[in-house]
Write an enzyme that holds these catalytic residues in place. Structure first.
Site, short mmCIF file in Angstrom:
data_model
loop_
_atom_site.label_atom_id
_atom_site.label_comp_id
_atom_site.label_asym_id
_atom_site.label_seq_id
_atom_site.Cartn_x
_atom_site.Cartn_y
_atom_site.Cartn_z
N CYS A 82 0.70 -1.27 0.13
CA CYS A 82 0.05 0.12 0.21
C CYS A 82 0.70 1.29 0.07
O CYS A 82 0.26 2.22 -0.15
CB CYS A 82 -0.93 0.03 1.28
SG CYS A 82 -1.85 -1.30 1.20
N CYS A 212 -13.96 0.77 6.77
CA CYS A 212 -12.96 0.00 5.87
C CYS A 212 -12.85 0.87 4.50
O CYS A 212 -13.80 1.17 3.96
CB CYS A 212 -13.20 -1.55 5.78
SG CYS A 212 -13.35 -2.20 7.13
N CYS A 213 -11.77 0.97 4.15
CA CYS A 213 -11.31 1.71 2.66
C CYS A 213 -12.07 0.58 1.62
O CYS A 213 -11.85 -0.52 2.05
CB CYS A 213 -10.04 2.12 2.66
SG CYS A 213 -8.87 0.53 2.21
#
Length: 394
Positions: A82, A212-213
């Site tokens: 990420c 949550c993304c």
């Protein structure tokens, strides 16, 4: 290392849900062109390119940039989970600062599938094996996505230590949507309430779906150059990279028996500490921060890791609204990963783009007034943390 590398141009494309059918090479080429147009230089002036992505085949970076031009320059593909986008920027900045080149491009993109992140290969040792071993005595494993289990466990650790409530994490998600409402590049711009966040389907305690993304497709790019190159070509040199640091895991990640540290708390704190020391500033000098809110629990942990508030006071920081407009420091004016979206390879460069717009004073209704120092924080499990300090040049 402290530097004065000029951020000459930034650009990104609107982030979308995977169902939109966006293609990585088209998004990447569009973001690169946007950054080059913003800088006011042709692709032919770029001497090296660093291209970040996580899900894709080798040389995907070439596939995107060949649509921009066939200049024959070195194109380096970067994959750091990420933190991939900011890792590409780290390399581009290094190349310029070292004198290897005068102008470099950092590009990141991701074409993601619906659903939670999964491992790409099941026939070899997972890079998370060491993390799994460290987590085993700390959390009860479930069928939830692995990242949600990790960051949910980190949130529970903060709750156990400091009495933080699940509603506090929900408030972070509400704030993210409020900020994203003013960002045309964000995926989720509709507003939610604390009650709606708490009532959303449970993912991994204390996380609900709205904490949550989302899986996201998108691309972003940054052009960096030397001050001399900027003067020679008449470029906007109003924003520079003042300091930048990248760290990876140390012994405390695996030996501390603390889920917060397993998900990168100490990496983030170390990178931020290096940046503050190199630049001669402190977190109290920041007006705006784009930090890695892959889950609302990690946003709160990051407040403390970056020194925005002392360890253990993240809940008070939220409840006092010190994380938004009118408070101590505006965090994630873009809406962050939670609402803008999280296309892994693009995220760090999208953070940079937002902060450059903020320092130029061109962020529109998201503008943080008087911003002169802006911090970006991007982490990848496995692990890497990149912290970048941008400055509005005098």
């Amino acid at each position: 290392m402290s530097s004065s590398v000029v951020v000459a141009g930034v650009g990104m494309v609107p982030f979308t849900k995977p169902s939109a059918g966006s293609r990585y090479e088209q998004m990447g080429a569009s973001a690169a062109r946007a950054a080059l147009d913003d800088a006011g230089v042709p692709y032919a002036t770029v001497q090296q390119a660093y291209v970040g992505w996580v899900y894709g085949d080798s040389t995907s970076g070439q596939a995107a940039l060949y649509d921009v031009g066939l200049s024959g320059i070195p194109i380096v593909n970067v994959n750091n989970n990420c933190s991939t986008g900011s890792s590409a920027l780290f390399l581009a900045r290094q190349a310029v600062e070292s004198g290897a080149v005068e102008c470099a491009l950092a590009l990141g993109f991701e074409q993601m599938a619906n659903g939670a992140l999964t491992m790409g290969f099941t026939d070899r040792t997972s890079p998370f094996a060491r993390f799994d071993d460290a987590m085993e005595p700390l959390i009860d494993r479930t069928e939830a996505p692995f990242a949600a289990q990790m960051f949910g466990g980190a949130g529970r650790a903060h709750m156990d230590l400091y009495g933080t409530s699940a509603e506090t994490f929900a408030r972070i998600s509400v704030k993210a949507r409020q900020h994203a409402a003013n960002n045309p590049y964000a995926v989720f711009r509709d507003q939610v309430t604390v009650e709606q966040v708490m009532a959303a389907p449970a993912i991994s305690d204390p996380l609900t779906r709205l904490m949550c993304c989302p899986p996201t497709c998108g691309a972003a790019a940054v052009v960096v150059c030397t001050p001399e190159f900027a003067r020679k070509h008449g470029l906007d040199a109003s924003v520079v990279i003042r300091a930048q640091a990248m760290t990876t895991d140390g012994p405390s990640t695996f030996d501390s028996r603390d889920m917060r540290r397993i998900v990168g708390y100490d990496m983030s704190a170390a990178a931020a500490g290096q940046v503050y020391e190199d630049a001669g500033v402190g977190p109290e000098d920041l007006a705006v921060v784009e930090l890695h809110d892959c889950f609302s629990t990690n946003e709160l942990l990051s407040y403390e890791a970056l020194g925005l508030t002392p360890e253990g006071t993240g809940e008070k920081f939220v409840m006092d609204a010190d994380n938004t407009y009118g408070g101590r420091v505006v965090t994630n004016p873009s809406g962050g990963l939670l609402s803008k979206g999280h296309p892994l390879g693009a995220t760090g460069l999208a953070q940079a783009t937002e902060l450059v717009w903020q320092l130029r004073g061109t962020a529109g209704p998201r503008q943080v007034e008087g911003a002169r120092l802006a911090l970006a924080h991007n982490i990848g499990l496995g692990g890497a943390a990149v912290v970048t300090l941008f400055e509005k040049a005098a």
